[in-house]
Design an enzyme around this catalytic site. Structure first.
Site, mmCIF file in Angstrom:
data_model
loop_
_atom_site.group_PDB
_atom_site.id
_atom_site.type_symbol
_atom_site.label_atom_id
_atom_site.label_comp_id
_atom_site.label_asym_id
_atom_site.label_seq_id
_atom_site.Cartn_x
_atom_site.Cartn_y
_atom_site.Cartn_z
ATOM 1 C CE1 TYR A 44 10.249 2.884 8.477
ATOM 2 C CE2 TYR A 44 10.021 0.551 7.990
ATOM 3 C CZ TYR A 44 10.795 1.698 8.009
ATOM 4 O OH TYR A 44 12.085 1.648 7.584
ATOM 5 C CB SER B 66 7.300 -4.288 -3.966
ATOM 6 O OG SER B 66 6.298 -4.273 -4.986
#
Length: 277
Positions: A53, A234
């Site tokens: 990531y 989120s």
């Protein structure tokens, strides 16, 4: 972790993982730091990242900015195929821990099995060694099929978690049954449908209206009631707060099954026999 908003599941090692956490892909370091800091303030204690990531440093920074004690959060990260092997896993741990700014990692996962390389069993062996040394509290895998897990189990190793793509349209019953049989916790990535229109489906909307909850809250509650760990991503402060506000209502068993009936099979699940990094 007694002050966490989400209840926990005990892993085979005795470590306790919250049933709901914050996913962080594809946030960059600054986005991840901001999201994690806010998430801590509204009750999150589980944070999921990965070498791939590129935001482990941001996740660690967000935890530090929040002021929470290290032992009050549960950090999960994952490593790439170049580290598969007993010695490689140690290097992967050292580099991830350095980027996160921590002395230990709560849960370290093999990100993909990469069976063409045929080193994932050795990678899990390396993880077991790190757990014995106390450098990690628990170990597991991600995107492993039952056939991959069988080889790991045949080597006398039991991953504590398998993190797989799972949502009401991809209920993964074979994997969930296999995991349950062997004491492996199922953790759902992209639990809200991976950019699909799941949250706009009639079935989800009907239940959201009934309970006065958001569609995302309905779907996440479905995960929780199936005994899964869910890690929705989120960066939106309101959604982050809403997504963990799940523990004041319950779906009926019929409603859980109603959502499970949305299952379309695994035809569009990324095939971990041919994809990995």
């Amino acid at each position: 972790m007694t002050d966490a908003a989400a209840p926990t599941i005990e892993l085979l090692s005795g470590a306790s993982i919250p049933v709901l956490g914050l996913g962080t892909w594809p946030l960059d370091d600054e986005e991840a730091a901001t999201a994690v800091e806010h998430a801590v303030s509204v009750g999150y204690r589980l944070f999921d990242t990965a070498e791939n990531y590129g935001n482990e440093a941001g996740v660690g920074e967000g935890i530090r900015r929040s002021g929470i004690e290290r032992d009050q959060v549960f950090i999960t990260t994952k490593f790439n195929k170049q580290w598969h092997g007993v010695d490689g896993v140690r290097k992967a741990f050292e580099q991830s821990a350095a980027r996160l700014g921590v002395d230990y990692i709560d849960l370290l996962l093999v990100h993909w099995p990469n069976p063409e390389q045929d080193r994932y069993v050795d990678a899990v062996k390396g993880l077991a060694g790190l757990r014995e040394e106390g450098l990690i509290r628990a170990f597991g895998v991600s995107n492993f099929k039952p056939a991959h897990l069988e080889r790991v189990l045949d080597a006398g190793l039991v991953p504590e978690v398998n993190q797989i793509q799972l949502d009401p349209r991809h209920t993964r019953p074979d994997s969930r049954h296999f995991h349950s049989k062997h004491g492996i916790v199922t953790e759902s990535w992209s639990p809200l449908g991976k950019g699909s229109d799941l949250l706009q489906s009639t079935a989800v909307d009907q239940l959201a209206d009934k309970y006065g909850m958001t569609p995302a809250q309905i779907v996440l509650r479905w995960h929780i009631q199936l005994g899964l760990v869910a890690i929705p991503k989120s960066a939106n402060p309101l959604r982050i707060k809403q997504n963990i506000n799940l523990f004041g209502f319950e779906l009926t068993q019929d409603e859980v099954e109603f959502l499970s009936a949305l299952d379309t099979g695994e035809g569009d699940i990324t095939d971990s026999d041919s994809f990995g990094h």
